[in-house]
Each structure stands twice: as structure tokens, then as C-alpha cells.
Design an enzyme around this catalytic site. Structure first.
Site, PDB file in Angstrom:
ATOM      1  NE  ARG A  35     -14.211 -70.427 -16.004  1.00 38.11           N
ATOM      2  CZ  ARG A  35     -14.006 -71.732 -16.099  1.00 38.11           C
ATOM      3  NH1 ARG A  35     -12.872 -72.195 -16.633  1.00 38.11           N
ATOM      4  NH2 ARG A  35     -14.899 -72.599 -15.672  1.00 38.11           N
ATOM      5  CB  ILE A  61     -15.737 -72.419 -11.409  1.00 38.71           C
ATOM      6  CG1 ILE A  61     -15.871 -71.143 -12.255  1.00 38.71           C
ATOM      7  CG2 ILE A  61     -14.616 -73.293 -11.915  1.00 38.71           C
ATOM      8  CD1 ILE A  61     -14.617 -70.269 -12.233  1.00 38.71           C
ATOM      9  CB  SER A  62     -20.696 -72.664 -14.500  1.00 39.06           C
ATOM     10  OG  SER A  62     -21.602 -73.002 -13.484  1.00 39.06           O
ATOM     11  CD  GLN A  63     -19.441 -75.824 -21.086  1.00 39.44           C
ATOM     12  OE1 GLN A  63     -20.428 -76.353 -20.582  1.00 39.44           O
ATOM     13  NE2 GLN A  63     -19.115 -76.006 -22.346  1.00 39.44           N
ATOM     14  N   PRO A  64     -17.460 -71.849 -19.016  1.00 44.17           N
ATOM     15  CG  PRO A  64     -15.309 -71.058 -19.497  1.00 44.17           C
ATOM     16  CD  PRO A  64     -16.062 -72.320 -19.174  1.00 44.17           C
TER      17      PRO A  64
END
Length: 212
Positions: A35, A61-64
Site C-alpha cells: 500500500r 485511497i480507501s481505508q484498508p
């Protein structure tokens, strides 16, 4: 100097697995994708924090955990053909590409699309195709898709997405007005029938029609 691999494995254990993600393929994909390569250089040390992070042009970028939740809900296998709406940095596409046979991801912002293409190619994701264009129209030329996932929220499902979903296919998207969105899983059960169920409250950037 941060050990990114160790940080990534801790993220998967504490932020993903312990919060209920059970799909082994999803856990392995999150463990494999670096990431830190998908966030701005100044934010690399925060790549494995439990949060969304800003990227260029006001996008994120979205939360994992959300990436993992959406991938699990999509029910991906090695035979899956996937359409993603909103490539962003390319991170979610890379996660899905670790599992699925082919991923098509559409990004309305041409600069982001070009950057995502270069990044994914550099990292060896040959089974991802990045398209610059209007994601609301889907990608009719490669339909039907086994799964469609949207990285942008919308008040109503664009008709093209439902039309381009294979029977038995899963559509995962944030639905509702900005500030009151719910991540929904929609399954096409026949040519004309769909079921849907809510997964979790979320906050995504809004879906915008047209080129960037």
C-alpha cells in the site's frame, strides 16, 4: 526506517482479520499488495494506518478495512471478471487483481488514470486494465461482469451497472446522499431480478459523471 512488510502484516491481523474479514484470499491479497506504493511519498509512513488517505485531485485511497470488506462482499475467485468504478491510485484494483482473473477499472480523471496505469504496470499487475472515462456508463464492451465495485457514492444505482452485471453477479457500492451513505451489496438473481442488503455505514467521495 519503517519495515513496510511487517506493518502490512500487522494491519491485516489487527485491522482486517480481527474485525471479521474471513475470506482467506482477501486476507492474502491485503498481505501481498504494498500500500505504501499507492500513497503520496510524504504519507508513506502512514500507509498502514486504519484510515483513508488523500491522494491527488481531492481524491482518497480507501481505508484498508473497507477495501477488504468490499472485496469479500464481491465474492471474488480466480475466474472472476471485475469492474471497478474509480481507480484512484489503483490500490483496490491491485488487491482485487491478486484474487480475480481480470480487473477493469475506470477513472474519470485522466491524470490519475495514467498514474495508476504506470504504477500497476511497474508492480507487475498485468491482469488490470485502467480506462480513462465516465464510470457511470460502465464498460459495455467487456460485460457481463461477475462483480462491480464502486469507489464513489451515489444516490441511485446507474442503470448500466445493473445491466452489465452477470446473473449471480455482485454489485458493491456506497448508496445514499453524501454524509449518509450505506455500503450495499446487490446481487443479480435473474435477468430482471435483484436483491440487496446493507453492509455498513460509510463515507465516500461522490460519483461524478463525465470525463475529468
Amino acid at each position: 526506517m519503517i519495515d513496510y512488510r511487517a506493518a502490512r502484516l500487522r494491519m491485516v491481523e489487527y485491522q482486517i482479520a480481527r474485525r471479521g474479514i474471513r475470506d482467506l484470499a482477501v486476507l492474502e491479497a491485503l498481505s501481498a499488495v504494498p500500500r505504501e506504493e499507492f500513497v503520496p511519498e510524504a504519507l508513506r509512513d502512514y500507509a498502514y494506518d486504519d484510515t483513508a488517505l488523500p491522494i491527488a485531485h481531492g481524491q482518497t485511497i480507501s481505508q484498508p478495512y473497507i477495501v477488504a470488506l468490499m472485496a469479500e462482499a464481491a465474492g471474488l475467485t480466480g475466474a472472476s471478471k471485475v469492474l471497478e468504478i474509480g481507480a484512484g491510485s489503483g490500490y483496490a484494483a491491485a488487491v482485487m487483481a491478486e484474487i480475480a482473473g481480470h480487473v477493469v477499472t475506470i477513472e474519470r480523471l485522466a491524470t490519475l488514470a495514467a498514474q495508476a496505469t504506470a504504477r500497476l504496470q511497474r508492480l507487475g499487475y498485468a491482469n488490470v486494465e485502467v480506462i480513462s472515462g465516465d464510470g457511470t456508463a460502465g464498460c459495455a464492451g467487456q460485460a457481463p461482469f461477475d462483480a462491480i465495485l464502486s469507489a464513489a457514492g451515489t444516490r441511485k444505482v446507474p442503470p448500466a451497472w445493473k445491466e452489465q452485471l452477470a446473473v449471480g453477479g455482485r454489485l458493491v457500492l456506497p448508496l445514499g446522499p453524501l454524509g449518509d451513505q450505506t455500503l450495499m451489496k446487490i446481487v443479480r438473481t435473474s435477468d430482471s431480478d435483484y436483491t440487496q442488503r446493507p453492509l455498513v455505514d460509510v463515507r465516500f467521495v461522490p460519483l461524478i459523471e463525465g470525463p475529468g
